[in-house]
Design a protein around this motif. Sequence first.
Motif, PDB file in Angstrom:
ATOM      1  N   LEU A   1      -4.885  -3.073 -16.904  1.00 63.75           N
ATOM      2  CA  LEU A   1      -3.658  -3.443 -17.626  1.00 63.75           C
ATOM      3  C   LEU A   1      -3.798  -3.142 -19.116  1.00 63.75           C
ATOM      4  N   ALA A   2      -4.966  -3.447 -19.687  1.00 62.76           N
ATOM      5  CA  ALA A   2      -5.186  -3.123 -21.106  1.00 62.76           C
ATOM      6  C   ALA A   2      -5.071  -1.622 -21.336  1.00 62.76           C
ATOM      7  N   ALA A   3      -5.606  -0.828 -20.401  1.00 64.43           N
ATOM      8  CA  ALA A   3      -5.518   0.630 -20.533  1.00 64.43           C
ATOM      9  C   ALA A   3      -4.084   1.120 -20.362  1.00 64.43           C
ATOM     10  N   VAL A   4      -3.332   0.517 -19.453  1.00 66.87           N
ATOM     11  CA  VAL A   4      -1.922   0.894 -19.258  1.00 66.87           C
ATOM     12  C   VAL A   4      -1.129   0.638 -20.536  1.00 66.87           C
ATOM     13  N   ILE A   5      -1.366  -0.514 -21.153  1.00 66.88           N
ATOM     14  CA  ILE A   5      -0.674  -0.829 -22.404  1.00 66.88           C
ATOM     15  C   ILE A   5      -1.088   0.156 -23.498  1.00 66.88           C
ATOM     16  N   GLY A   6      -2.379   0.457 -23.576  1.00 66.37           N
ATOM     17  CA  GLY A   6      -2.844   1.415 -24.576  1.00 66.37           C
ATOM     18  C   GLY A   6      -2.232   2.787 -24.397  1.00 66.37           C
ATOM     19  N   LEU A   7      -2.120   3.233 -23.151  1.00 69.76           N
ATOM     20  CA  LEU A   7      -1.502   4.527 -22.875  1.00 69.76           C
ATOM     21  C   LEU A   7      -0.045   4.534 -23.328  1.00 69.76           C
ATOM     22  N   TYR A   8       0.670   3.443 -23.066  1.00 66.94           N
ATOM     23  CA  TYR A   8       2.087   3.372 -23.451  1.00 66.94           C
ATOM     24  C   TYR A   8       2.247   3.420 -24.975  1.00 66.94           C
ATOM     25  N   VAL A   9       1.385   2.681 -25.678  1.00 67.02           N
ATOM     26  CA  VAL A   9       1.483   2.652 -27.140  1.00 67.02           C
ATOM     27  C   VAL A   9       1.240   4.037 -27.721  1.00 67.02           C
ATOM     28  N   ILE A  10       0.228   4.738 -27.236  1.00 67.48           N
ATOM     29  CA  ILE A  10      -0.080   6.086 -27.732  1.00 67.48           C
ATOM     30  C   ILE A  10       1.065   7.043 -27.418  1.00 67.48           C
ATOM     31  N   ALA A  11       1.587   6.958 -26.201  1.00 71.28           N
ATOM     32  CA  ALA A  11       2.681   7.852 -25.818  1.00 71.28           C
ATOM     33  C   ALA A  11       3.940   7.554 -26.611  1.00 71.28           C
ATOM     34  N   GLN A  12       4.235   6.290 -26.839  1.00 71.10           N
ATOM     35  CA  GLN A  12       5.437   5.927 -27.596  1.00 71.10           C
ATOM     36  C   GLN A  12       5.362   6.417 -29.032  1.00 71.10           C
ATOM     37  N   ASP A  13       4.194   6.351 -29.624  1.00 66.56           N
ATOM     38  CA  ASP A  13       4.028   6.820 -31.005  1.00 66.56           C
ATOM     39  C   ASP A  13       4.344   8.312 -31.135  1.00 66.56           C
ATOM     40  N   GLN A  14       4.224   9.064 -30.013  1.00 61.55           N
ATOM     41  CA  GLN A  14       4.493  10.499 -30.052  1.00 61.55           C
ATOM     42  C   GLN A  14       5.826  10.853 -29.377  1.00 61.55           C
TER      43      GLN A  14
ATOM     44  N   VAL B   1       0.836  -1.203   0.000  1.00 61.31           N
ATOM     45  CA  VAL B   1       0.000   0.000   0.000  1.00 61.31           C
ATOM     46  C   VAL B   1       0.870   1.251   0.000  1.00 61.31           C
ATOM     47  N   ILE B   2       1.932   1.262   0.796  1.00 59.31           N
ATOM     48  CA  ILE B   2       2.817   2.434   0.841  1.00 59.31           C
ATOM     49  C   ILE B   2       3.464   2.670  -0.521  1.00 59.31           C
ATOM     50  N   VAL B   3       3.916   1.602  -1.186  1.00 61.42           N
ATOM     51  CA  VAL B   3       4.474   1.768  -2.535  1.00 61.42           C
ATOM     52  C   VAL B   3       3.427   2.371  -3.467  1.00 61.42           C
ATOM     53  N   SER B   4       2.191   1.911  -3.358  1.00 63.38           N
ATOM     54  CA  SER B   4       1.133   2.433  -4.231  1.00 63.38           C
ATOM     55  C   SER B   4       0.903   3.923  -4.019  1.00 63.38           C
ATOM     56  N   PHE B   5       0.992   4.391  -2.779  1.00 61.60           N
ATOM     57  CA  PHE B   5       0.802   5.815  -2.502  1.00 61.60           C
ATOM     58  C   PHE B   5       1.997   6.659  -2.935  1.00 61.60           C
ATOM     59  N   LEU B   6       3.153   6.040  -3.091  1.00 71.45           N
ATOM     60  CA  LEU B   6       4.368   6.787  -3.424  1.00 71.45           C
ATOM     61  C   LEU B   6       4.794   6.632  -4.877  1.00 71.45           C
ATOM     62  N   ALA B   7       4.268   5.650  -5.597  1.00 70.34           N
ATOM     63  CA  ALA B   7       4.734   5.355  -6.954  1.00 70.34           C
ATOM     64  C   ALA B   7       4.426   6.502  -7.911  1.00 70.34           C
ATOM     65  N   THR B   8       5.442   6.913  -8.656  1.00 73.23           N
ATOM     66  CA  THR B   8       5.257   7.916  -9.714  1.00 73.23           C
ATOM     67  C   THR B   8       5.538   7.316 -11.088  1.00 73.23           C
ATOM     68  N   ASP B   9       5.562   6.007 -11.162  1.00 67.73           N
ATOM     69  CA  ASP B   9       5.643   5.276 -12.427  1.00 67.73           C
ATOM     70  C   ASP B   9       4.347   4.487 -12.563  1.00 67.73           C
ATOM     71  N   VAL B  10       3.658   4.658 -13.673  1.00 70.92           N
ATOM     72  CA  VAL B  10       2.336   4.056 -13.852  1.00 70.92           C
ATOM     73  C   VAL B  10       2.410   2.535 -13.762  1.00 70.92           C
ATOM     74  N   PHE B  11       3.430   1.941 -14.392  1.00 67.80           N
ATOM     75  CA  PHE B  11       3.537   0.486 -14.378  1.00 67.80           C
ATOM     76  C   PHE B  11       3.880  -0.023 -12.982  1.00 67.80           C
ATOM     77  N   LEU B  12       4.758   0.690 -12.280  1.00 64.58           N
ATOM     78  CA  LEU B  12       5.103   0.312 -10.908  1.00 64.58           C
ATOM     79  C   LEU B  12       3.852   0.334 -10.029  1.00 64.58           C
ATOM     80  N   PHE B  13       3.067   1.380 -10.178  1.00 62.49           N
ATOM     81  CA  PHE B  13       1.816   1.449  -9.415  1.00 62.49           C
ATOM     82  C   PHE B  13       0.933   0.257  -9.722  1.00 62.49           C
ATOM     83  N   TYR B  14       0.795  -0.071 -10.998  1.00 62.62           N
ATOM     84  CA  TYR B  14      -0.072  -1.184 -11.378  1.00 62.62           C
ATOM     85  C   TYR B  14       0.381  -2.493 -10.735  1.00 62.62           C
TER      86      TYR B  14
END
Length: 547
Positions: A206-219, A144-157
């Motif tokens: 997880l599907a949304a996290v992957i989708g976000l990464y693909v869109i961000a990588q394309d740009q 729980v503490i890691v979840s409140f402190l994570a600033t990486d989307v995948f780490l949070f997931y």
Amino acid sequence: MTALLTATCAVPAAGAILTAALPAGTSDARRRTTKTVALGVSAATLALTAVVAARFKAGGPRYQLTEHYSWIRSFGISFSLGVDGIGAVLVLLTAVLVPLVMLASWHDADPAPAPEGTLDSNTFEGRRRTQGFFALILSVEAMVIVSFLATDVFLFYVFFEAMLIPMYFLIGGFGDRAGGPDAARQRSYAAVKFLLYNLLGGLVMLAAVIGLYVIAQDQGFGSFDLQTLTGAIADGKLTIDPTAQRALFLGFFFAFAVKAPLWPLHTWLPNAMGEATAGTAVLITAVVDKVGTFAMLRFCLGLFPDASKFFAPAILVLSVIGIIYGALLAVGQKDIKRLVAYASISHFGFIILGIFAMTSQGQSGATLYMVNHGISTALLMLIAGFLISRRGSRLIADFGGVQKVAPVLAGTFLIGGLATLSLPGLAPFVSEFLVLVGTFTRYPVLGIIATLGIVLAALYVLVLYQRTMTGPVKAGISGMADLKVRELLVVSPLIALTIVLGVYPKPLTDLVNPAVADTLSQVHQTDPKPAHPVAFFSYAPLGGEQK
């Protein structure tokens, strides 16, 4: 670079491993050693979080004490931590509650007498039961503490999902001993339902996290770093098609709404809280579920500002339904723990209402509500646990006249109940008031309807107290013991926090408000101006001219 945040996460994680590795034994001395070690680890974690709060500067950057360690370079994944005001108060809440949960659960993992004709109780219950129970609690705290402190989307997931594992075993393996004859089956059902609901939400996310990464990588933003992504979105360097943004938002929000839980995704909570021990029930609703509402603020609003505004009206309607629905079902409950569970569903409706009202008062109130609900619900549920363990029943009808034989227990139960109904002067009142004010300024009709939840809360709390604590002393109550020293050590800090934060919430608001202002700026929202400007008059002395 400081490693303070990493240490805050690592201490309970290492403590969980140490506790699990302690020599198993059947003696009280060995079990007491295990409990003492686990409690010491939780106290050390609390000390570290106090240092984090002390070093956090309310007027500084949003994310402070940041740490960044490369993890999977090819996908831009890192072990990145940072604390903002919202995360700071929730980490503190977690660190305060865990040692109190351990003290309250001191005997919950002790072997129970074995059924007649079986082996001795220690063999029947399992030699490592105590080690497992307290190691699981520390594991939940670390994740729980890691979840409140994570600033990486995948780490949070990763940790958002990983915390389901120890919670599953806490619910399914260490259930309430006051259950009925089919308690084991009900406990297994509650644990599986909890796991399946939350796993489904996690898979959608997880599907949304992957989708976000693909869109961000394309740009050109092939990273999961939250600050990089939100900064690029705010500056217009990273653009997401409106349809895609709404789909991604729903993927994230669905997972968080299940965890929160928001009506109609709430049905796992009454089962889980009803069948778990009182301490585990506190971990569920006061700690783990807060990750869902926290993530709505940090990830949904920060990453998908336009979609957040688009879906806000629908989410607000669901929140109001949850407020009324949870309160109505709490009124009709016969089981004390399920009553607290439905009351929590109503309270989470208030929290989500404040978040998506998108006003400074609403979001500040929602964040304070997360903390104050955690404290008040922990107080009420732990005292209810003491009450249930004495009587051996969770049914309200089996109680009556407790205040005549255990006045201290009854008095603390009343304080917990009054906090739950948000009595002025106690901590939840401040947060509930801010949520309603913040909602009313933008959505007056929803704000008015939501106030019905306060009336219903008074009904279910006062009826609960009247049926259990007043009236003639029922059979099985006459010999009930009052609170013991260990139990007073559990409830006293919670009562003190409830009163102090009720009359002086400024230390929390000073931490929270800058992060709330930054969140509102990310969604390009400002507080609505009053529909009717206020006229200010100055008055001359009697007989003079009014100006």
